[in-house]
Design an enzyme around this catalytic site. Structure first.
Site, PDB file in Angstrom:
ATOM      1  N   GLU A  89     -16.013   3.689   9.002  1.00 57.20           N
ATOM      2  CA  GLU A  89     -16.614   4.838   9.679  1.00 57.20           C
ATOM      3  C   GLU A  89     -16.467   6.128   8.893  1.00 57.20           C
ATOM      4  O   GLU A  89     -15.479   6.323   8.191  1.00 57.20           O
ATOM      5  CB  GLU A  89     -15.929   5.068  11.032  1.00 57.20           C
ATOM      6  CG  GLU A  89     -16.027   3.933  12.010  1.00 57.20           C
ATOM      7  CD  GLU A  89     -15.282   4.226  13.305  1.00 57.20           C
ATOM      8  OE1 GLU A  89     -15.394   3.418  14.239  1.00 57.20           O
ATOM      9  OE2 GLU A  89     -14.589   5.286  13.386  1.00 57.20           O
TER      10      GLU A  89
ATOM     11  N   HIS B 217      -1.370   0.635   5.746  1.00 57.37           N
ATOM     12  CA  HIS B 217      -2.042   1.564   6.659  1.00 57.37           C
ATOM     13  C   HIS B 217      -1.208   2.822   6.909  1.00 57.37           C
ATOM     14  O   HIS B 217      -0.849   3.150   8.034  1.00 57.37           O
ATOM     15  CB  HIS B 217      -2.370   0.871   7.978  1.00 57.37           C
ATOM     16  CG  HIS B 217      -3.464  -0.149   7.876  1.00 57.37           C
ATOM     17  ND1 HIS B 217      -4.221  -0.534   8.954  1.00 57.37           N
ATOM     18  CD2 HIS B 217      -3.930  -0.864   6.817  1.00 57.37           C
ATOM     19  CE1 HIS B 217      -5.106  -1.454   8.565  1.00 57.37           C
ATOM     20  NE2 HIS B 217      -4.930  -1.660   7.267  1.00 57.37           N
TER      21      HIS B 217
ATOM     22  N   GLN C 294       0.810  -1.219   0.000  1.00 60.94           N
ATOM     23  CA  GLN C 294       0.000   0.000   0.000  1.00 60.94           C
ATOM     24  C   GLN C 294       0.844   1.271   0.000  1.00 60.94           C
ATOM     25  O   GLN C 294       0.304   2.375  -0.050  1.00 60.94           O
ATOM     26  CB  GLN C 294      -0.927   0.005   1.219  1.00 60.94           C
ATOM     27  CG  GLN C 294      -1.961  -1.106   1.210  1.00 60.94           C
ATOM     28  CD  GLN C 294      -2.776  -1.167   2.497  1.00 60.94           C
ATOM     29  OE1 GLN C 294      -2.607  -0.349   3.402  1.00 60.94           O
ATOM     30  NE2 GLN C 294      -3.673  -2.134   2.580  1.00 60.94           N
TER      31      GLN C 294
ATOM     32  N   TYR D  45      -9.684 -10.116  11.066  1.00 62.18           N
ATOM     33  CA  TYR D  45      -9.763 -10.903   9.844  1.00 62.18           C
ATOM     34  C   TYR D  45      -9.842 -12.399  10.129  1.00 62.18           C
ATOM     35  O   TYR D  45     -10.323 -13.174   9.304  1.00 62.18           O
ATOM     36  CB  TYR D  45      -8.566 -10.590   8.943  1.00 62.18           C
ATOM     37  CG  TYR D  45      -8.595  -9.164   8.436  1.00 62.18           C
ATOM     38  CD1 TYR D  45      -9.535  -8.760   7.491  1.00 62.18           C
ATOM     39  CD2 TYR D  45      -7.705  -8.215   8.924  1.00 62.18           C
ATOM     40  CE1 TYR D  45      -9.593  -7.456   7.046  1.00 62.18           C
ATOM     41  CE2 TYR D  45      -7.746  -6.910   8.489  1.00 62.18           C
ATOM     42  CZ  TYR D  45      -8.687  -6.532   7.549  1.00 62.18           C
ATOM     43  OH  TYR D  45      -8.732  -5.232   7.111  1.00 62.18           O
TER      44      TYR D  45
ATOM     45  N   TYR E 279     -11.301   8.750  18.748  1.00 66.61           N
ATOM     46  CA  TYR E 279     -12.309   8.078  17.921  1.00 66.61           C
ATOM     47  C   TYR E 279     -12.353   6.557  18.138  1.00 66.61           C
ATOM     48  O   TYR E 279     -12.980   5.847  17.365  1.00 66.61           O
ATOM     49  CB  TYR E 279     -12.098   8.474  16.458  1.00 66.61           C
ATOM     50  CG  TYR E 279     -12.499   9.929  16.301  1.00 66.61           C
ATOM     51  CD1 TYR E 279     -13.803  10.287  16.006  1.00 66.61           C
ATOM     52  CD2 TYR E 279     -11.589  10.947  16.603  1.00 66.61           C
ATOM     53  CE1 TYR E 279     -14.195  11.615  15.962  1.00 66.61           C
ATOM     54  CE2 TYR E 279     -11.975  12.276  16.565  1.00 66.61           C
ATOM     55  CZ  TYR E 279     -13.283  12.602  16.243  1.00 66.61           C
ATOM     56  OH  TYR E 279     -13.666  13.923  16.234  1.00 66.61           O
TER      57      TYR E 279
END
Length: 379
Positions: free
Chosen positions: A251, A157, A95, A272, A261
């Site tokens: 979200e 991430h 990523q 997972y 949060y």
């Protein structure tokens, strides 16, 4: 390591399946006869991640592999974009790579833009922000103004979405690095946070944790997982963010100064492996999302619609979906409460990476693919 392997398998599966009926539950189709006009602006892009609109009509596009491309103004549809030179070297693995491009609020005067990207090595990598001046098709006066710490050893991430706020400060999302989710609650770590800096990289004196022992002064909010959308609405003054849950629990949040949060203390998703991450869906002192998706749609790209082309959407959110392969309009009332959602561009069925509103009110969409496409949607 096991969690990382599972995450990779999930990503592969998500990249090769269409959205299931269950994933699209509760989504209303666009009204018959009201379909927007979709134009294929550019093709052949390697995972186009973000777009930015230059005052002269050109459009910048980042490619995750580490290239900054430019779409010519008033060029034929389906063009092959040109290139901008001077882009920094990126850590392009999994990523990781080149992420967002945003213009300085006074770009027309100073020519400054900002790039977020993954940098470092497999054993020590991080999200970084570089500021540069665009002169023609060349980046000049380049300077790294922010770097997330500590470094991590996972290629996932990162966050990397940026948005200028109404006071001229710059916010950026920072993911939890996947294997380091507990750090999202640690104010001494930059992982799992939204950071806020001045346009030169310095720290605003009114950030919530300035002066707190052991806390990083750049932190604006915390308790985040994998934030793939960030958008500031100048009309309402709200900063919106969305993030991936694990399995379920995606979200949309309204971000406030110093807000917690919840991740990973409170979540509506499961791991997972199917294991429970936390017994809490909400937790005292932590801020609940205004919208949650179970199962996951994998939101990516976020825009607040303000424009003349689709006036009935003004103030609503546009959200791309990687797994469900559509663009959602999330209908908000005047108070910012979610009152509905709908798939708005049925002519685009692909993994969506970015959604942006152009100065003329058209919506631009990029697809997450090695042969990626940039679409313009208008009327």
């Amino acid at each position: 390591m096991v969690r990382r392997i599972v995450a990779g398998l999930v990503a592969v599966v998500c990249g090769n399946v269409l959205a299931s009926g269950a994933g699209a539950a509760g989504v209303s189709p666009v009204r018959a006869g009201a379909e927007p006009q979709i134009t294929t602006v550019a093709t052949g892009l390697d995972h186009p991640w973000s777009v930015a609109f230059l005052p002269d009509g050109r459009v910048l596009v980042t490619e995750r592999a580490g290239r900054l491309r430019v779409i010519a103004a008033k060029a034929p549809a389906g063009q092959k974009p040109g290139s901008i030179s001077g882009v920094p070297a990126v850590f392009a693995e999994s990523q990781g790579g080149l992420f967002d491009v945003v213009l300085h609020p006074r770009f027309a005067e100073n020519g400054l833009l900002y790039l977020s990207y993954a940098a470092g090595t497999p054993k020590a990598n991080f999200t970084r922000i570089m500021r540069a001046k665009l002169v023609g098709n060349v980046l000049t006066q380049k300077k790294v103004i922010f770097q997330v710490g500590p470094a991590k050893n996972t290629p996932v991430h990162y966050g990397g979405r940026m948005a200028f706020l109404g006071d001229g400060t710059l916010a950026m999302t920072v993911g939890d690095g996947f294997d380091f989710r507990e750090q999202a609650q640690n104010l001494g770590s930059g992982l799992g946070k939204i950071v806020r800096i001045n346009d030169d990289g310095s720290i605003p004196a009114n950030n919530p944790f300035v002066g707190r022992k052991g806390a990083q002064a750049s932190i604006w909010s915390y308790g985040h997982r994998n934030e793939q959308g960030l958008a500031f609405d100048a009309v309402s003054g709200r900063l919106y963010e969305h993030e991936h849950g694990p399995q379920g629990g995606d979200e949309i949040n309204v971000v406030v100064r110093g807000g917690n949060y919840g991740w990973p203390v409170a979540t509506r998703g499961v791991d997972y492996s199917g294991a429970t991450i936390s017994p809490f869906k909400t937790y005292k002192g932590m801020i609940d999302a205004i919208k949650v998706w179970v199962p996951s749609i994998a939101p990516s790209g976020l825009a607040v619609y303000r424009g003349a082309m689709f006036p009935e959407w003004n103030g609503d959110l546009l959200v791309g979906a990687l797994v469900d392969q559509d663009v959602r309009r999330v209908d908000l009332d005047a108070a910012g409460k979610v009152v509905g959602q709908a798939s708005v561009f049925p002519g685009i069925k692909a993994r969506i990476r970015d959604v942006r509103v152009a100065p003329d009110g058209a919506v631009w969409v990029t697809t997450d693919d090695e042969d990626g496409v940039v679409f313009r949607v208008g009327r």
